[in-house]
Design a protein around this motif. Structure first.
Motif, short mmCIF file in Angstrom:
data_model
loop_
_atom_site.label_atom_id
_atom_site.label_comp_id
_atom_site.label_asym_id
_atom_site.label_seq_id
_atom_site.Cartn_x
_atom_site.Cartn_y
_atom_site.Cartn_z
N VAL A 101 0.84 -1.18 0.08
CA VAL A 101 -0.02 -0.06 -0.08
C VAL A 101 0.85 1.04 -0.09
O VAL A 101 1.67 1.24 0.65
N ALA A 102 0.77 2.10 -0.82
CA ALA A 102 1.50 3.42 -1.02
C ALA A 102 0.57 4.64 -1.23
O ALA A 102 -0.45 4.48 -1.85
N LEU A 103 1.10 5.67 -0.73
CA LEU A 103 0.41 6.96 -1.21
C LEU A 103 1.59 8.21 -1.67
O LEU A 103 2.68 8.16 -1.03
N ARG A 104 1.30 8.77 -2.79
CA ARG A 104 1.87 9.54 -3.40
C ARG A 104 1.28 10.62 -3.99
O ARG A 104 0.28 10.56 -4.06
N CYS A 105 1.98 11.81 -4.17
CA CYS A 105 1.34 12.91 -4.80
C CYS A 105 2.20 13.14 -6.19
O CYS A 105 3.16 12.97 -6.38
N GLU A 106 1.31 13.72 -7.06
CA GLU A 106 1.61 14.02 -8.35
C GLU A 106 0.92 15.53 -8.82
O GLU A 106 -0.09 15.53 -8.73
N GLU A 107 1.70 16.01 -9.73
CA GLU A 107 1.19 17.24 -10.37
C GLU A 107 0.65 16.71 -11.65
O GLU A 107 1.31 15.97 -12.45
N ASP A 108 -0.54 17.00 -12.14
CA ASP A 108 -1.46 16.59 -13.34
C ASP A 108 -1.88 17.83 -13.92
O ASP A 108 -2.99 18.39 -13.64
N GLY A 109 -0.98 18.49 -14.83
CA GLY A 109 -1.29 19.75 -15.62
C GLY A 109 -1.69 20.87 -14.65
O GLY A 109 -2.82 21.60 -14.89
N GLY A 127 -2.83 19.10 -8.44
CA GLY A 127 -2.23 17.97 -7.70
C GLY A 127 -3.10 16.91 -7.58
O GLY A 127 -4.33 17.21 -7.40
N GLN A 128 -2.79 15.83 -7.35
CA GLN A 128 -3.55 14.57 -6.98
C GLN A 128 -2.82 13.72 -6.01
O GLN A 128 -1.63 13.60 -6.18
N ALA A 129 -3.77 13.08 -5.36
CA ALA A 129 -3.11 12.20 -4.30
C ALA A 129 -3.31 10.55 -4.97
O ALA A 129 -4.56 10.62 -5.57
N ILE A 130 -2.48 9.89 -5.13
CA ILE A 130 -2.57 8.45 -5.59
C ILE A 130 -2.56 7.36 -4.61
O ILE A 130 -1.07 7.39 -3.95
N VAL A 131 -3.48 6.72 -4.13
CA VAL A 131 -3.22 5.56 -3.32
C VAL A 131 -3.24 4.37 -4.09
O VAL A 131 -3.94 3.96 -5.06
N SER A 132 -2.09 3.72 -3.87
CA SER A 132 -1.84 2.40 -4.76
C SER A 132 -1.76 1.02 -3.97
O SER A 132 -1.25 1.17 -2.69
N VAL A 133 -2.82 0.19 -4.15
CA VAL A 133 -2.81 -1.14 -3.36
C VAL A 133 -2.53 -2.14 -4.44
O VAL A 133 -2.88 -2.38 -5.33
N VAL A 134 -1.56 -3.06 -3.87
CA VAL A 134 -1.26 -4.21 -4.93
C VAL A 134 -1.33 -5.48 -3.96
O VAL A 134 -0.62 -5.40 -2.88
N ASP A 135 -1.76 -6.54 -4.66
CA ASP A 135 -1.99 -7.69 -3.92
C ASP A 135 -1.06 -8.59 -4.65
O ASP A 135 -0.43 -8.27 -5.58
N LYS A 136 -0.55 -9.76 -4.12
CA LYS A 136 0.27 -10.81 -4.68
C LYS A 136 -0.48 -12.06 -5.03
O LYS A 136 -0.38 -13.29 -4.85
N GLY A 137 -1.71 -11.76 -5.68
CA GLY A 137 -2.77 -13.09 -5.98
C GLY A 137 -2.44 -13.38 -7.34
O GLY A 137 -1.36 -13.05 -7.74
N SER A 138 -3.55 -14.12 -7.67
CA SER A 138 -3.53 -14.52 -9.31
C SER A 138 -3.82 -13.34 -10.24
O SER A 138 -3.80 -13.58 -11.38
N GLY A 139 -4.19 -12.20 -9.98
CA GLY A 139 -4.55 -11.08 -10.77
C GLY A 139 -6.01 -11.45 -11.14
O GLY A 139 -6.86 -12.49 -10.68
N VAL A 140 -6.47 -10.73 -12.38
CA VAL A 140 -7.72 -10.70 -12.82
C VAL A 140 -7.73 -10.90 -14.33
O VAL A 140 -6.81 -10.29 -14.80
N PRO A 141 -8.51 -11.92 -14.81
CA PRO A 141 -8.51 -11.85 -16.53
C PRO A 141 -8.62 -10.76 -17.13
O PRO A 141 -9.44 -9.63 -16.61
N GLN A 142 -7.99 -10.36 -18.10
CA GLN A 142 -7.94 -8.95 -18.72
C GLN A 142 -9.43 -8.56 -19.17
O GLN A 142 -9.63 -7.39 -18.89
N ALA A 143 -9.93 -9.39 -19.65
CA ALA A 143 -11.41 -9.10 -20.04
C ALA A 143 -12.31 -8.85 -18.73
O ALA A 143 -13.51 -7.97 -19.03
N ALA A 144 -12.03 -8.93 -17.66
CA ALA A 144 -12.80 -8.73 -16.36
C ALA A 144 -12.40 -7.55 -15.74
O ALA A 144 -13.30 -6.97 -14.76
N LEU A 145 -11.28 -6.78 -16.14
CA LEU A 145 -10.94 -5.67 -15.10
C LEU A 145 -11.90 -4.50 -15.19
O LEU A 145 -11.94 -3.89 -14.09
N ALA A 146 -12.52 -4.33 -16.29
CA ALA A 146 -13.61 -3.21 -16.22
C ALA A 146 -14.82 -3.44 -15.50
O ALA A 146 -15.56 -2.59 -15.12
#
Length: 122
Positions: free
Chosen positions: A27-35, A38-57
């Motif tokens: 889990v990470a938090l960072r700030c970025e400038e976008d044009g 500013g925006q805050a970005i919370v990133s959460v990564v699991d170490k599972g099997s992922g999700v089929p590409q077609a199901a991501l949306a």
């Protein structure tokens, strides 16, 4: 604040549920400038099997589950990510999911760093 707390909590809870035993998510938090904005970005990564590409949306749709058996084991009914998406959108942000390089799922919550971004709930 309570809506954003729930949104992040739901994403982190999913990551914990689907992270393979003997590994750890991130889990990470960072700030970025976008044009200039500013925006805050919370990133959460699991170490599972992922999700089929077609199901991501679809994983942000209410009651959507990638696999019934997987979700029955975790007790999920397919509402957590849908609730997270709506809460983030109400605050002017976006949430996305991609398969992480190597293994797992990366969910990013992007929120504007402005106090005038709350959208009334209809």
């Amino acid at each position: 604040e309570p809506l954003l707390h729930r949104a992040i909590e739901n994403v982190v809870r999913n990551a914990v549920s689907y992270t393979a035993e003997g590994t750890s998510g991130e889990v990470a938090l960072r700030c970025e400038e976008d044009g200039g904005a500013g925006q805050a970005i919370v990133s959460v990564v699991d170490k599972g099997s992922g999700v089929p590409q077609a199901a991501l949306a679809d994983i942000f749709r209410p009651f959507y589950r990638v696999a019934d058996a997987r979700d029955r084991q975790s007790g999920g009914i397919g509402l957590g990510l849908s609730i997270s998406r709506r809460a983030v959108e109400v605050h002017g942000g976006v949430v996305t999911a991609t398969n992480a390089p190597g293994r797992g799922l990366l969910v990013e919550i992007r929120l504007p760093l402005s106090q005038n971004t709350v959208t009334p709930v209809a």
